[in-house]
Design a protein around this motif. Sequence first.
Motif, PDB file in Angstrom:
ATOM      1  N   ARG A  19       6.820  -7.177   8.374  1.00  0.00           N
ATOM      2  CA  ARG A  19       5.897  -6.922   7.277  1.00  0.00           C
ATOM      3  C   ARG A  19       5.345  -5.509   7.381  1.00  0.00           C
ATOM      4  O   ARG A  19       4.747  -5.139   8.393  1.00  0.00           O
ATOM      5  N   LEU A  20       5.556  -4.751   6.330  1.00  0.00           N
ATOM      6  CA  LEU A  20       5.004  -3.410   6.233  1.00  0.00           C
ATOM      7  C   LEU A  20       3.665  -3.462   5.509  1.00  0.00           C
ATOM      8  O   LEU A  20       3.462  -4.289   4.623  1.00  0.00           O
ATOM      9  N   SER A  21       2.785  -2.566   5.903  1.00  0.00           N
ATOM     10  CA  SER A  21       1.498  -2.426   5.235  1.00  0.00           C
ATOM     11  C   SER A  21       1.327  -0.994   4.769  1.00  0.00           C
ATOM     12  O   SER A  21       1.846  -0.064   5.378  1.00  0.00           O
ATOM     13  N   CYS A  22       0.576  -0.851   3.699  1.00  0.00           N
ATOM     14  CA  CYS A  22       0.249   0.480   3.184  1.00  0.00           C
ATOM     15  C   CYS A  22      -1.233   0.480   2.839  1.00  0.00           C
ATOM     16  O   CYS A  22      -1.660  -0.211   1.911  1.00  0.00           O
ATOM     17  N   ARG A  27      -9.211   7.571  -4.663  1.00  0.00           N
ATOM     18  CA  ARG A  27      -9.395   6.977  -5.986  1.00  0.00           C
ATOM     19  C   ARG A  27      -8.267   5.987  -6.262  1.00  0.00           C
ATOM     20  O   ARG A  27      -7.339   6.268  -6.996  1.00  0.00           O
ATOM     21  N   THR A  28      -8.374   4.805  -5.675  1.00  0.00           N
ATOM     22  CA  THR A  28      -7.293   3.826  -5.724  1.00  0.00           C
ATOM     23  C   THR A  28      -7.408   2.839  -6.870  1.00  0.00           C
ATOM     24  O   THR A  28      -6.502   2.051  -7.095  1.00  0.00           O
ATOM     25  N   ARG A  71      -0.454  -7.526  -2.673  1.00  0.00           N
ATOM     26  CA  ARG A  71      -1.530  -6.569  -2.445  1.00  0.00           C
ATOM     27  C   ARG A  71      -2.848  -7.314  -2.297  1.00  0.00           C
ATOM     28  O   ARG A  71      -3.028  -8.414  -2.825  1.00  0.00           O
ATOM     29  N   ASP A  72      -3.757  -6.682  -1.572  1.00  0.00           N
ATOM     30  CA  ASP A  72      -5.111  -7.191  -1.414  1.00  0.00           C
ATOM     31  C   ASP A  72      -6.039  -6.046  -1.799  1.00  0.00           C
ATOM     32  O   ASP A  72      -6.255  -5.121  -0.999  1.00  0.00           O
ATOM     33  N   ASN A  73      -6.541  -6.075  -3.016  1.00  0.00           N
ATOM     34  CA  ASN A  73      -7.367  -4.976  -3.505  1.00  0.00           C
ATOM     35  C   ASN A  73      -8.720  -4.898  -2.797  1.00  0.00           C
ATOM     36  O   ASN A  73      -9.349  -3.838  -2.816  1.00  0.00           O
ATOM     37  N   THR A  74      -9.146  -5.981  -2.184  1.00  0.00           N
ATOM     38  CA  THR A  74     -10.405  -5.927  -1.421  1.00  0.00           C
ATOM     39  C   THR A  74     -10.229  -5.086  -0.155  1.00  0.00           C
ATOM     40  O   THR A  74     -11.197  -4.573   0.392  1.00  0.00           O
ATOM     41  N   LYS A  75      -8.979  -4.964   0.288  1.00  0.00           N
ATOM     42  CA  LYS A  75      -8.674  -4.166   1.482  1.00  0.00           C
ATOM     43  C   LYS A  75      -7.923  -2.881   1.139  1.00  0.00           C
ATOM     44  O   LYS A  75      -7.525  -2.138   2.046  1.00  0.00           O
ATOM     45  N   ASN A  76      -7.701  -2.645  -0.158  1.00  0.00           N
ATOM     46  CA  ASN A  76      -6.941  -1.458  -0.586  1.00  0.00           C
ATOM     47  C   ASN A  76      -5.605  -1.360   0.152  1.00  0.00           C
ATOM     48  O   ASN A  76      -5.209  -0.284   0.618  1.00  0.00           O
ATOM     49  N   THR A  77      -4.929  -2.477   0.256  1.00  0.00           N
ATOM     50  CA  THR A  77      -3.689  -2.534   1.034  1.00  0.00           C
ATOM     51  C   THR A  77      -2.604  -3.256   0.252  1.00  0.00           C
ATOM     52  O   THR A  77      -2.870  -4.266  -0.401  1.00  0.00           O
ATOM     53  N   VAL A  78      -1.407  -2.725   0.331  1.00  0.00           N
ATOM     54  CA  VAL A  78      -0.241  -3.378  -0.247  1.00  0.00           C
ATOM     55  C   VAL A  78       0.713  -3.712   0.888  1.00  0.00           C
ATOM     56  O   VAL A  78       0.792  -2.973   1.879  1.00  0.00           O
ATOM     57  N   TYR A  79       1.417  -4.815   0.745  1.00  0.00           N
ATOM     58  CA  TYR A  79       2.294  -5.308   1.794  1.00  0.00           C
ATOM     59  C   TYR A  79       3.718  -5.446   1.275  1.00  0.00           C
ATOM     60  O   TYR A  79       3.949  -5.657   0.086  1.00  0.00           O
ATOM     61  N   LEU A  80       4.651  -5.356   2.193  1.00  0.00           N
ATOM     62  CA  LEU A  80       6.052  -5.652   1.887  1.00  0.00           C
ATOM     63  C   LEU A  80       6.550  -6.592   2.978  1.00  0.00           C
ATOM     64  O   LEU A  80       6.769  -6.169   4.112  1.00  0.00           O
ATOM     65  N   GLN A  81       6.679  -7.859   2.626  1.00  0.00           N
ATOM     66  CA  GLN A  81       7.225  -8.843   3.543  1.00  0.00           C
ATOM     67  C   GLN A  81       8.737  -8.815   3.423  1.00  0.00           C
ATOM     68  O   GLN A  81       9.286  -9.061   2.343  1.00  0.00           O
ATOM     69  N   MET A  82       9.401  -8.494   4.511  1.00  0.00           N
ATOM     70  CA  MET A  82      10.852  -8.357   4.506  1.00  0.00           C
ATOM     71  C   MET A  82      11.454  -9.463   5.357  1.00  0.00           C
ATOM     72  O   MET A  82      11.199  -9.531   6.565  1.00  0.00           O
TER      73      MET A  82
END
Length: 121
Positions: A19-22, A27-28, A71-82
């Motif tokens: 799992r990748l995280s970003c 200004r997201t 994505r979890d906008n409360t954490k400003n993070t997007v994920y890529l589950q591979m």
Amino acid sequence: QVQLVESGGGLVQAGDSLRLSCAASGRTFNYAMGWFRQTPGKERVFVAAISWRGGSTYYGDSVKGRFIISRDNTKNTVYLQMNSLKPEDTAVYFCAAGARISSTIEGFNYWGQGTQVTVSS
């Protein structure tokens, strides 16, 4: 301005999951997010994208059914589950942000530095 930092890359075996995280900062608000990948000497290729609220997702043909973007906008993070990784998934994976969901490089304005994913056979 939006700053993007990818994490979670590494060396795995074929069939494994990763799992990748970003993490986004700046200004997201209201940005769509995407993942692309690139191997040496080749163009950057679209992997997946998700709209701001997560209601729309796009996937590249080679990863459909195996990868999941979220994505979890409360954490400003997007994920890529591979999942079910293959050696041909080996690449540097880049996170990107843009005004609207897109599957093209031109559709994204901001890019991270990338994280290496290596899948051994």
